[in-house]
Design an enzyme around this catalytic site. Sequence first.
Site, PDB file in Angstrom:
ATOM      1  N   ARG A 127       0.851  -1.198   0.000  1.00 55.26           N
ATOM      2  CA  ARG A 127       0.000   0.000   0.000  1.00 55.26           C
ATOM      3  C   ARG A 127       0.882   1.241   0.000  1.00 55.26           C
ATOM      4  NH1 ARG A 127      -4.168   0.408   4.769  1.00 55.26           N
ATOM      5  NH2 ARG A 127      -5.378  -1.043   3.502  1.00 55.26           N
ATOM      6  N   ARG A 241      -4.056   3.595  17.327  1.00 52.68           N
ATOM      7  CA  ARG A 241      -4.821   2.973  16.242  1.00 52.68           C
ATOM      8  C   ARG A 241      -4.590   3.779  14.974  1.00 52.68           C
ATOM      9  NH1 ARG A 241      -7.016  -0.855  13.657  1.00 52.68           N
ATOM     10  NH2 ARG A 241      -8.987  -1.793  14.226  1.00 52.68           N
ATOM     11  N   LYS A 242      -5.130   3.301  13.854  1.00 55.33           N
ATOM     12  CA  LYS A 242      -5.029   4.070  12.615  1.00 55.33           C
ATOM     13  C   LYS A 242      -5.705   5.436  12.778  1.00 55.33           C
ATOM     14  CE  LYS A 242      -7.941   2.159   9.340  1.00 55.33           C
ATOM     15  NZ  LYS A 242      -9.119   2.110   8.434  1.00 55.33           N
ATOM     16  N   GLY A 512     -16.718  -6.093   1.486  1.00 55.80           N
ATOM     17  CA  GLY A 512     -16.730  -7.538   1.725  1.00 55.80           C
ATOM     18  C   GLY A 512     -17.046  -7.974   3.142  1.00 55.80           C
ATOM     19  N   CYS A 517     -14.452  -1.152   4.404  1.00 52.95           N
ATOM     20  CA  CYS A 517     -13.458  -0.409   3.631  1.00 52.95           C
ATOM     21  C   CYS A 517     -14.094   0.161   2.354  1.00 52.95           C
ATOM     22  CB  CYS A 517     -12.303  -1.320   3.236  1.00 52.95           C
ATOM     23  SG  CYS A 517     -11.539  -2.152   4.623  1.00 52.95           S
TER      24      CYS A 517
END
Length: 591
Positions: A127, A241-242, A512, A517
């Site tokens: 990424r 965290r992100k 999914g 996302c």
Amino acid sequence: MNPTLQQTNRAPRTAVRRSRSSAVRVLATAAPVAPAQADAIADRSGLKHLSEAARTRATDKKANKFEKVKVEKCGSTAWTDVFELSQKLKDGNTKWEDLNLDDIDIRLKWAGLFHRGKRTPLKFMMRLKVPNGELNARQLRFLASSIAPYGADGCADITTRANIQLRGVTLLEADTIIRGLWDVGLTAFQSGMDSVRNLTGNPIAGIDPHELVDTLPLLRDMEAMLFDNGKGREEFANLPRKLNICISSTRDDFPHTHINDVGFEAVRHPDSGEVVFNVLAGGYFSIKRNVTSISLPCSVTEQQLLPFTEALLRVFRDHGSRGDRQQTRLMWLIEAVGPEKFCALVAEYMGNGTVLAPAVHVHHDQPWERRNLLGVHPQKQAGLNWVGACVPAGRLQAADFDDIAAVAEQYGDGTVRITCEENVLFVNVPDAKLPQMLADPLFKRFTASPGPLLSGMVSCTALELKRARTVCSGNQFCGFGLAETKARAVKVVEMLEAQLDIPRAVRIHFTGCPNSCGQAQVGDIGLMGAPAKLDGKAVEGYKIFLGGKIGENPELAKEFAQGIPAVESVLVPKLKEILIKEFGAKEKVIA
Ligand code: SRM
Ligand code: SF4
């Protein structure tokens, strides 16, 4: 190439050593640690930059499992480890089985390398970071050359954060790709795990007749500051965290401030006329909670943008929870301390007695319809246009990158923008070049005038079936996927467009699993992978969401149906029913 890597395609999990260093054992005990010893531990662990309180949380019994991995060895070590690991494997002295599983499956994500071990052992997704989605021809060609050698295993995706992910990368070549990325001004560092993710902005920044400010230079500067020009900034490598950050400069809110942890919204101050930024914060999606941002009671000037962001990250790093992983996103900290105290803390971290101005209330007389970026649009520069091309489900092959670069150079200024809707925009195209440009074969693949569903279709990268154009060698990619997304999304949308007359564009988002996302709650219609039954048997399925609104006054879509089997014979009629009832579609009359 190391013969072990050539010959085996088996998951090496069982053979890989999972080490637990003495650092973890020392820190996990209640026994006091001598200051010198503690410093030595902190030096090689992820505790180096943490406040005393954050160190305590990171080493507490209740800390989540990722904190333990970080304490043992900071994720930032991956920035150097990746070169060492590549070299070791190239030398043939180390076998894949000798590598540490936490390094491979977790820490390498700090270097942007995501092991796709479940479906394609030894292959990584890489990424990148593409601030504001801006790419030039040289970069596009480098991306083509990075995946081309992987043949059918190599492809790429435009992501829902207007970013690029490369597929099929092996650890042997990762070092070369990383150096090549740096050479062309890109990076993969700090694109995963507990770091700030790709910075998003207005995809038509600098050319938009309606923008209040050009987000390109702002985000370039922010990127350089946050990530040390792509080399990685250790201070921000161990967040709880992100963290997603964006800057919106128009009423369209292209980068979705409402679902970013931090969304800066440019507004014109009604008194001074100056453009300042309101701060929306805390928005996020996850398996357990989906929440839109709240408005913080402060605003920042353009000059304060970077110091504020830097201070906010330090506040998050030092005060955020490191316990239950489902309660570590920024919103939890804001809720714990309250929005006022949170702003005060950020101001305190900015230093110099900073006092932040209050949020600015702006009133608009007229509603604003969010613009569709695809097709041909005049720029604010007279005689120039941007041309938006639809990349179905964001999937790109090596040849696509080369072709996009060639079209950008031949007709535009050699640069493109990629969008959160997974499409590509060519910019600075003179009026006179438009007809010839639109006749280029690239626009047969990536049309500038897609149908009413394809134009707004977004999809995450869950399971992938073999398919003529979107092929990328089989069922790989995201192991969380409960239902296939990209290939099915394209097929279902094509079937619906063939059968229905649809009076307006309807945005369908496929995702999914509940991590979302693909932002199912953002779509007019959202499909989220979920269990279902068909004829009494468990099958892949979807939940359906309805009513997502974006732009001004955003709203998250609500769950409408669940357990819909992901087979076209059930899914397509169900979606047809929804499109007819809710969006005024009509069955096509076939003569
Ligand atoms: Fe995501 C995890 C793909 C945007 C929420 N996401 C993952 C992983 C890394 C899981 C994994 O290891 O397999 C997926 C990698 C699959 C693969 O092979 O591609 C993955 N996320 C993606 C991308 C590629 C989807 C896409 O097809 O575009 C997007 C990459 C963005 C980027 O360039 O950085 C992507 N992920 C998002 C978004 C959308 C956004 O940012 O607007 C969200 C929801 C917003 C948010 O974060 O609040 C999102 N991804 C998650 C979560 C849930 C986070 C949470 O707080 O629980 C996970 C799971 C996790 O982090 O533990 C996750
Ligand atoms: Fe994977 Fe789920 Fe994200 Fe799709 S939504 S990429 S399946 S984690």
